[in-house]
Design a protein around this motif. Sequence first.
Motif, PDB file in Angstrom:
ATOM      1  N   HIS A 198       1.944   5.106   0.782  1.00 57.69           N
ATOM      2  CA  HIS A 198       1.808   6.101   1.834  1.00 57.69           C
ATOM      3  C   HIS A 198       2.650   7.316   1.474  1.00 57.69           C
ATOM      4  N   ASP A 205      -4.876   8.351   0.378  1.00 58.96           N
ATOM      5  CA  ASP A 205      -6.250   8.834   0.551  1.00 58.96           C
ATOM      6  C   ASP A 205      -6.351   9.828   1.699  1.00 58.96           C
ATOM      7  N   GLU A 206      -5.692   9.522   2.826  1.00 57.70           N
ATOM      8  CA  GLU A 206      -5.706  10.442   3.968  1.00 57.70           C
ATOM      9  C   GLU A 206      -5.069  11.782   3.597  1.00 57.70           C
ATOM     10  N   TRP A 207      -3.995  11.739   2.799  1.00 56.65           N
ATOM     11  CA  TRP A 207      -3.326  12.966   2.367  1.00 56.65           C
ATOM     12  C   TRP A 207      -4.272  13.811   1.531  1.00 56.65           C
ATOM     13  N   GLU A 208      -4.968  13.186   0.592  1.00 57.58           N
ATOM     14  CA  GLU A 208      -5.910  13.912  -0.263  1.00 57.58           C
ATOM     15  C   GLU A 208      -7.068  14.504   0.539  1.00 57.58           C
ATOM     16  N   GLU A 209      -7.512  13.798   1.585  1.00 64.09           N
ATOM     17  CA  GLU A 209      -8.615  14.270   2.426  1.00 64.09           C
ATOM     18  C   GLU A 209      -8.159  15.303   3.452  1.00 64.09           C
ATOM     19  N   THR A 245      -1.757   7.553   4.537  1.00 60.43           N
ATOM     20  CA  THR A 245      -2.013   6.929   3.239  1.00 60.43           C
ATOM     21  C   THR A 245      -2.255   8.018   2.200  1.00 60.43           C
ATOM     22  N   LYS A 252       0.839  -1.183   0.000  1.00 61.14           N
ATOM     23  CA  LYS A 252       0.000   0.000   0.000  1.00 61.14           C
ATOM     24  C   LYS A 252       0.883   1.246   0.000  1.00 61.14           C
TER      25      LYS A 252
END
Length: 101
Positions: free
Chosen positions: A5, A56-60, A54, A3
């Motif tokens: 990160h 996704d967390e960075w984008e959010e 992750t 995955k």
Amino acid sequence: MDKTHVYRISSHIGGVIQTIRTNPVTWEQAEAIAIKHVPKLDETRHYVIQEICTADEWEEGAVNFCPRCGSKPFVDRFGDFDCDCGATGNITMSLLSVDES
């Protein structure tokens, strides 16, 4: 661990602190970045690779981790925190856009 990160690579060489933030990559790719960009000191490279979040967390904008020890015990995106390492802090995040005109 395949995955991707976002990682922070930190090194301290000769009084200079170098910090690199990667794009979303695997751990192995982050290590390759460190090997490529951190200079050798006495035939070894001294660096720390810290997982930030992750992709996704960075984008959010949900990047919650203790800046002292790197653990991620925080559930909320915002607010005060107490970490097991003894650090306390406040998480506040803003996503900014830059006008390039």
